[in-house]
Design a protein around this motif. Structure first.
Motif, mmCIF file in Angstrom:
data_model
loop_
_atom_site.group_PDB
_atom_site.id
_atom_site.type_symbol
_atom_site.label_atom_id
_atom_site.label_comp_id
_atom_site.label_asym_id
_atom_site.label_seq_id
_atom_site.Cartn_x
_atom_site.Cartn_y
_atom_site.Cartn_z
ATOM 1 N N ALA A 6 0.850 -1.194 0.000
ATOM 2 C CA ALA A 6 0.000 0.000 0.000
ATOM 3 C C ALA A 6 0.887 1.246 0.000
ATOM 4 O O ALA A 6 2.034 1.217 0.451
ATOM 5 C CB ALA A 6 -0.921 0.022 1.220
ATOM 6 N N ASP A 7 0.342 2.346 -0.545
ATOM 7 C CA ASP A 7 0.979 3.660 -0.495
ATOM 8 C C ASP A 7 0.055 4.615 0.245
ATOM 9 O O ASP A 7 -1.178 4.449 0.233
ATOM 10 C CB ASP A 7 1.233 4.210 -1.904
ATOM 11 C CG ASP A 7 2.219 3.377 -2.683
ATOM 12 O OD1 ASP A 7 3.192 2.901 -2.075
ATOM 13 O OD2 ASP A 7 2.018 3.207 -3.908
ATOM 14 N N TYR A 8 0.663 5.664 0.871
ATOM 15 C CA TYR A 8 -0.122 6.559 1.706
ATOM 16 C C TYR A 8 0.237 8.022 1.472
ATOM 17 O O TYR A 8 1.405 8.364 1.257
ATOM 18 C CB TYR A 8 0.096 6.226 3.193
ATOM 19 C CG TYR A 8 -0.448 4.875 3.585
ATOM 20 C CD1 TYR A 8 -1.746 4.738 4.040
ATOM 21 C CD2 TYR A 8 0.346 3.730 3.459
ATOM 22 C CE1 TYR A 8 -2.246 3.489 4.381
ATOM 23 C CE2 TYR A 8 -0.146 2.487 3.790
ATOM 24 C CZ TYR A 8 -1.446 2.378 4.248
ATOM 25 O OH TYR A 8 -1.949 1.138 4.573
ATOM 26 N N ARG A 19 -3.961 8.596 4.347
ATOM 27 C CA ARG A 19 -4.951 8.212 3.326
ATOM 28 C C ARG A 19 -4.304 7.205 2.388
ATOM 29 O O ARG A 19 -3.274 7.484 1.776
ATOM 30 C CB ARG A 19 -5.429 9.436 2.545
ATOM 31 C CG ARG A 19 -6.240 10.403 3.366
ATOM 32 C CD ARG A 19 -6.813 11.517 2.501
ATOM 33 N NE ARG A 19 -7.615 12.441 3.295
ATOM 34 C CZ ARG A 19 -7.136 13.480 3.954
ATOM 35 N NH1 ARG A 19 -5.844 13.741 3.905
ATOM 36 N NH2 ARG A 19 -7.921 14.259 4.643
ATOM 37 N N ARG A 20 -4.942 6.067 2.266
ATOM 38 C CA ARG A 20 -4.384 5.011 1.429
ATOM 39 C C ARG A 20 -4.606 5.354 -0.041
ATOM 40 O O ARG A 20 -5.712 5.718 -0.453
ATOM 41 C CB ARG A 20 -5.040 3.674 1.770
ATOM 42 C CG ARG A 20 -4.458 2.505 0.973
ATOM 43 C CD ARG A 20 -5.052 1.179 1.408
ATOM 44 N NE ARG A 20 -4.630 0.815 2.747
ATOM 45 C CZ ARG A 20 -4.474 -0.430 3.166
ATOM 46 N NH1 ARG A 20 -4.673 -1.424 2.326
ATOM 47 N NH2 ARG A 20 -4.117 -0.685 4.397
ATOM 48 N N ARG A 41 -3.194 3.122 -2.579
ATOM 49 C CA ARG A 41 -3.137 1.872 -3.338
ATOM 50 C C ARG A 41 -3.148 0.710 -2.363
ATOM 51 O O ARG A 41 -2.602 0.796 -1.276
ATOM 52 C CB ARG A 41 -1.856 1.847 -4.184
ATOM 53 C CG ARG A 41 -1.640 0.581 -5.001
ATOM 54 C CD ARG A 41 -0.339 0.692 -5.797
ATOM 55 N NE ARG A 41 0.824 0.831 -4.935
ATOM 56 C CZ ARG A 41 1.484 -0.189 -4.398
ATOM 57 N NH1 ARG A 41 1.082 -1.422 -4.617
ATOM 58 N NH2 ARG A 41 2.546 0.015 -3.637
ATOM 59 N N THR A 79 -5.383 -2.845 -0.626
ATOM 60 C CA THR A 79 -6.597 -3.015 0.166
ATOM 61 C C THR A 79 -6.393 -3.783 1.459
ATOM 62 O O THR A 79 -7.152 -3.633 2.400
ATOM 63 C CB THR A 79 -7.671 -3.742 -0.670
ATOM 64 O OG1 THR A 79 -7.130 -5.001 -1.122
ATOM 65 C CG2 THR A 79 -8.092 -2.906 -1.867
ATOM 66 N N LEU A 97 -2.328 -0.777 9.742
ATOM 67 C CA LEU A 97 -3.071 0.068 8.814
ATOM 68 C C LEU A 97 -4.035 -0.822 8.051
ATOM 69 O O LEU A 97 -3.619 -1.646 7.227
ATOM 70 C CB LEU A 97 -2.109 0.778 7.856
ATOM 71 C CG LEU A 97 -1.056 1.665 8.516
ATOM 72 C CD1 LEU A 97 -0.090 2.215 7.484
ATOM 73 C CD2 LEU A 97 -1.714 2.796 9.290
ATOM 74 N N ASP A 98 -5.327 -0.653 8.330
ATOM 75 C CA ASP A 98 -6.311 -1.564 7.741
ATOM 76 C C ASP A 98 -7.546 -0.849 7.218
ATOM 77 O O ASP A 98 -8.582 -1.461 6.996
ATOM 78 C CB ASP A 98 -6.721 -2.628 8.757
ATOM 79 C CG ASP A 98 -7.203 -2.026 10.071
ATOM 80 O OD1 ASP A 98 -7.355 -0.781 10.127
ATOM 81 O OD2 ASP A 98 -7.415 -2.789 11.034
ATOM 82 N N ALA A 118 -9.065 2.872 4.789
ATOM 83 C CA ALA A 118 -8.727 3.881 3.779
ATOM 84 C C ALA A 118 -8.150 5.128 4.409
ATOM 85 O O ALA A 118 -7.294 5.795 3.820
ATOM 86 C CB ALA A 118 -9.962 4.226 2.955
ATOM 87 N N GLU A 119 -8.622 5.490 5.613
ATOM 88 C CA GLU A 119 -8.107 6.648 6.338
ATOM 89 C C GLU A 119 -7.852 6.247 7.778
ATOM 90 O O GLU A 119 -8.647 5.515 8.375
ATOM 91 C CB GLU A 119 -9.077 7.825 6.273
ATOM 92 C CG GLU A 119 -9.244 8.407 4.886
ATOM 93 C CD GLU A 119 -9.974 9.748 4.901
ATOM 94 O OE1 GLU A 119 -10.192 10.276 6.009
ATOM 95 O OE2 GLU A 119 -10.318 10.246 3.826
ATOM 96 N N GLN A 120 -6.771 6.738 8.318
ATOM 97 C CA GLN A 120 -6.400 6.349 9.678
ATOM 98 C C GLN A 120 -5.600 7.485 10.311
ATOM 99 O O GLN A 120 -4.850 8.183 9.620
ATOM 100 C CB GLN A 120 -5.558 5.067 9.636
ATOM 101 C CG GLN A 120 -5.702 4.213 10.868
ATOM 102 C CD GLN A 120 -5.381 2.758 10.568
ATOM 103 O OE1 GLN A 120 -5.567 2.281 9.449
ATOM 104 N NE2 GLN A 120 -4.893 2.056 11.577
#
Length: 952
Positions: free
Chosen positions: A529-531, A559-560, A562, A564, A586-587, A589-591
């Motif tokens: 994933a990228d953030y 914010r993710r 790429r 899932t 990190l699980d 879309a936004e954290q």
């Protein structure tokens, strides 16, 4: 570029007033002619019998140094990023197969070094103009036999046109004067910048064609037809007989049905910026010298002109977005991986708020394979000087280092393993930028008219170096059949970078990339994933930045972009006072990630902590969480004295408070006569002070001194920055003093002034007071709609020798623009001065040529909006100041001395019933007030609100 910073326009008046000299009256010369057209309209070319004598200097045709010498000296500095070793190991991974789009001032296709790649393929695949500067209006032609009349000029040899292009035919004119300043605007190299250059257009079976009398012999008989550059990569240029053209042009035709005129645009680089940038990224055999290459000599180029160069390289409304869209479509059509270089930017008034950033990020979000590289800006060394679009999320933002090959001798220490920063490279603050830094000085390609200027310096030169590195890595990925994204490249370049000694993450990002290390990271597994990272409390900001040392909680929003699935990361801090959670899953879309901050409390300075997020099996950090705390040297207006030892290339920022309307002096010196430093001064918010920023300083009388006039003093925290040169360290002595008095100016009747001097402290003080009339000032409200130029005419009297123009826009409007030009032109369109706005408040300063009489000049305001086709309204104010060669000294009836008890005031009265020159209508007298106390002189430059009598 190196920049000095000092409000110099009052220094000549200051010297006269301190000497107590009276001016000599001047005689007005000549009538007051009114032009019968807008001042920037280009006049027709004079008839042959009326042509003025050539008045331009002869064009230099020699490079600054031979290209072979530049190669031997390492002046295309590829070693710092490991390029030679990488290409020695992998000679075919030199960028071949990769397309680099140069969004800039244009690219000159006639330059040796930009003609072919390392494999002999065409270097420049297309040239397009998105700025509109080269657009030529076409009108139908009615040839008579072998001749044709165009704009009052007769051309022979029309049979050549008839032979290859069917009618109807069209003609147009390129006006040299509209292209800006010589020598670039002297397109045919005849010593004049007033020529009207004719073009003829016709249609052939394979498309539209252009003919031009390139030799200036009045005939088209021997001229080549020129197609659209994309069709045949043909070029042309006007020139003297037997000489190559100083400027090479390409042609763009927009399609039109046969029988109606096409849209014709000529593509050229009258700035040289884009051509130089292109050579750094991908030049091959620069100047014809074997081995003198840019970073990626195998890559191919797109030259996409986004800037009109007449008023200083200004992007036009929507040009950046249009060029990026074209590059993406072009690369997709050829199935070539794309790197975009944008060596452009203006200052942020509010970090992360720029509309251009959001638009570019949105486009790149839909094209994650496109690598976008941009320059950080040249507004450092102050914090919070990162411009946009360097502030965008998805760009690789590049600051600049000074390559050791350019160090000034003598060397008093071994050369560093990693090059130091160039002092002016823009810094972050509320932005966790730049990402990396790269060599910011290079010898590279320039158009022939710019020969002798092959050395250029700036973050504009650093960005294409990194774009070239991306092309090398893309070339390697193609060869190894690896699928990579732009975020993979950013992670690899940052993860493989070497830290710059003495520079933190806000100064240099992760440091200077090393291409072999970056390739090793790209060979490792990519994260799932990228953030994107933003400060939760301040959307748009990507780093926490606060003044004061209070404990706090810092909340970052992730914010993710790429992927899932869940991702487990480890968070580690490089300072004890910034504490993250040790592990994080990190699980979503936004954290939100919360950091606990306990910054240092007592010692003045800037303290920055960095939290790095890593994932198992993945090389290099996934993202960074950055927080800074500033403890000022003086939070209230007070004297400051700082002595500090600086390692070479390292800076010390002194943060101090100032008051509105209260002058102050900043003095930066070295303790030893043999040492040197560079001094910079930044306003509250980060913008450099007006003028050139970066004054060389030495010991004693060679100290760098900033005297800030009361007119320019703003409330808030300033940054005074002392920087040691890259060759050697220095001991810096920084002192800051504020005026002990305040001054107020009142008009009393049409010919009398009252000037009140007030002590600001409780203690008694004495001094001297002087006043003089500098010239006149006018303030005007201005505004417009969309990107159309706005012209503000004003009377320019013959006695005026200096012009100062201030532009003030609402800072809240600024994020909508990509550029805002501020220029002054005379009655025939010749540029008197230009100062493209880098912030919402800009200043133009120009020395005026001697004129036989009064005339009319025009302030030209050229806005460029981020949104294509924007018709947004804007408003602001311009202040025009005209200054005479010498001020009129005012004699106060009370003399020139004052003695004040604490918090007390004294008044001075002076009269002036007559001036030696007449002020134009609507101009108020401009007064320079000086107060001397304690061995220092303080100034206030103020207009008189009531206009006094003037001599008719």
């Amino acid at each position: 570029m190196l920049r000095r910073s000092r409000c110099t326009r009052v220094l000549w008046g200051l010297a006269v007033l301190l000497a107590g000299c009276a001016p000599t009256a001047q005689t007005l010369g000549g009538p007051h002619p009114e032009p019968d057209r807008p001042a920037v309209e280009v006049p027709p070319e004079p008839a042959d019998s009326q042509k003025p004598t050539p008045n331009l200097p002869p064009l230099s045709r020699e490079p600054a140094v031979p290209p072979a010498l530049a190669l031997a000296r390492g002046w295309m500095p590829l070693g710092p990023t490991g390029v030679p070793a990488f290409l020695t190991a992998h000679p075919s991974w030199d960028g071949r197969g990769v397309l680099i789009a140069i969004l800039d001032s244009g690219v000159d296709p006639g330059v040796p070094g930009l003609d072919s790649t390392s494999t002999g393929r065409p270097k420049l695949l297309d040239l397009r103009d998105f700025s509109g500067e080269g657009r030529v209006a076409l009108s139908p032609l009615a040839p008579q036999g072998d001749t044709v009349d165009i704009a009052g000029r007769r051309l022979a040899g029309f049979g050549r046109v008839r032979a290859v292009a069917a009618g109807p035919w069209f003609g147009g004119v390129l006006y040299e004067r509209a292209l800006g300043e010589p020598p670039a605007s002297d397109v045919n190299e005849n010593g004049l910048d007033t020529d009207s250059l004719i073009v003829v257009v016709g249609h052939a079976p394979d498309g539209w064609l252009l003919f031009a009398d390139t030799e200036g012999d009045g005939s088209l008989a021997n001229e080549r037809p020129i197609h659209d550059y994309l069709v045949a990569r043909e070029t042309f240029g006007w020139h003297r007989p037997g000489a190559p053209p100083p400027l090479t042009l390409g042609v763009n035709f927009d399609s039109a049905s046969v029988g109606s005129a096409p849209s014709l645009t000529l593509v050229f680089d009258t700035d040289a910026h884009g051509t130089h940038v292109a050579g750094i990224a991908a030049g091959h055999r620069i100047g014809g010298a074997p081995g003198l290459d840019g970073v990626a000599p195998g890559a191919q180029l797109l030259g996409l002109k986004i800037a009109r160069n007449d008023f200083g390289g200004l992007t036009t409304t929507g040009s950046v977005l249009a060029a990026l869209g074209y590059a993406i479509r072009f690369a997709a059509g050829r199935r070539q991986p794309l790197v975009v270089n944008l060596s452009f930017g203006v200052g942020n008034e509010r970090e992360g708020a720029a509309r251009l950033d959001a638009l570019l990020d949105s486009v790149l979000r839909g094209h994650p394979e496109v690598v976008f590289v941009t320059s950080a800006g040249n507004d450092g060394p102050g914090l919070s000087t990162m411009g946009f679009p360097g502030s965008m999320h998805r760009a690789i933002t590049v600051g600049a280092t000074q390559p050791a090959a350019f160090f000034a001798p003598p060397q008093r220490a071994p050369r560093p393993a990693v090059d130091p920063l160039l002092f002016f490279s823009s810094r972050g603050g509320e932005l966790a930028k730049p990402d990396v830094v790269a060599p910011g000085t290079a010898y590279s390609t320039v158009p022939r008219w710019n020969l002798g200027e092959e050395f250029k310096t700036g973050t504009s030169m650093a960005a294409p170096h990194v774009a070239g590195l991306a092309a090398l890595l893309l070339s390697a990925a193609i060869a190894e059949h690896r699928a990579v994204t732009a975020e993979d490249f950013r992670r690899a370049l940052r993860g493989g970078a070497r830290a710059v000694p003495g520079a933190g993450i806000l100064d240099a990002g992760s440091g200077e990339p090393e291409v072999n290390a970056a390739w090793r990271i790209l060979q490792s597994p990519s994260p799932s994933a990228d953030y994107d990272v933003e400060l939760a409390e301040r959307p748009g900001a990507t780093a926490a930045f606060a003044v004061g040392a209070g404990d706090s909680l810092i909340h970052f929003q992730l914010r993710r972009l790429r992927g899932t699935g869940p991702l487990d990361v480890t968070l580690s801090s490089d300072v004890a006072w910034l504490a993250p959670p040790a592990r994080l899953r990190l699980d979503s879309a936004e954290q939100t990630v919360t950091l606990v901050q306990h910054p240092p409390r007592t010692v003045p300075g800037t303290f920055t902590g960095v939290v790095r997020a890593t994932a198992p099996g993945v090389e290099g950090p996934l993202f960074y969480l950055v927080s800074s705390t500033v403890i000022p040297d003086a939070e209230i207006v007070a004297p400051v004295r700082v002595k500090v030892q600086l390692a070479r290339g390292v800076e010390r920022r002194v943060i101090f408070a100032a008051d509105s309307g209260r002058p102050f002096r900043v003095r930066m010196a070295t303790a030893a006569a043999a040492d040197h430093l560079i001094a910079a001064l930044h306003q509250p918010g980060g913008a450099p002070v007006f003028g050139d920023n970066g004054i060389p300083g030495g010991a004693d009388s060679a100290a760098a001194v900033y005297d800030v006039d009361g007119r320019d003093a703003r409330p808030g925290l300033y940054q005074a920055v002392a920087v040691a040169p890259p060759e050697a360290g220095a001991t810096a002595l920084v002192s800051i003093d504020h005026s002990p008095v305040a001054v107020r100016l009142d008009a009393r009747g049409p010919d009398s002034l009252t000037m009140v001097v007030s002590a600001l402290a409780d203690s008694a003080l004495s001094g001297r007071f002087r006043a003089g009339i500098l010239g006149g000032e006018q303030r005007r409200a201005i505004g417009g709609v969309g990107g159309a130029d706005v012209r503000v005419p004003f009377r320019l009297p013959s006695w005026a020798r200096h012009l100062v123009v201030d532009l003030e826009l609402d800072p809240a409007q600024w994020p909508r623009f990509t550029d805002f030009g501020l220029s002054a032109v005379d009655g025939v369109g010749r540029i008197l001065g230009k100062a493209p706005a880098n912030y919402a408040h800009a200043r133009l300063m120009a020395d005026l040529p001697v004129r036989p009489g009064d005339t009319t000049a025009v302030i030209v305001l050229a806005p460029g909006f981020a949104e294509p086709g924007s018709m947004e309204a804007w408003s602001g104010r311009v202040t025009i100041r005209l200054q005479a060669d010498r001020p009129v000294v005012l004699e106060a009836r009370e003399g020139d001395e004052f003695h004040l008890a604490g918090k007390r005031s004294v008044s001075f009265h002076a009269g002036f019933a007559e001036l030696p020159w007449m002020l134009p209508e609507e101009f108020a007298p401009l007064v320079l007030l000086l107060a001397e106390s304690g061995g220092m002189t303080w100034t206030w430059e103020l207009p008189v609100q009531r206009r006094p009598l003037a001599r008719p």
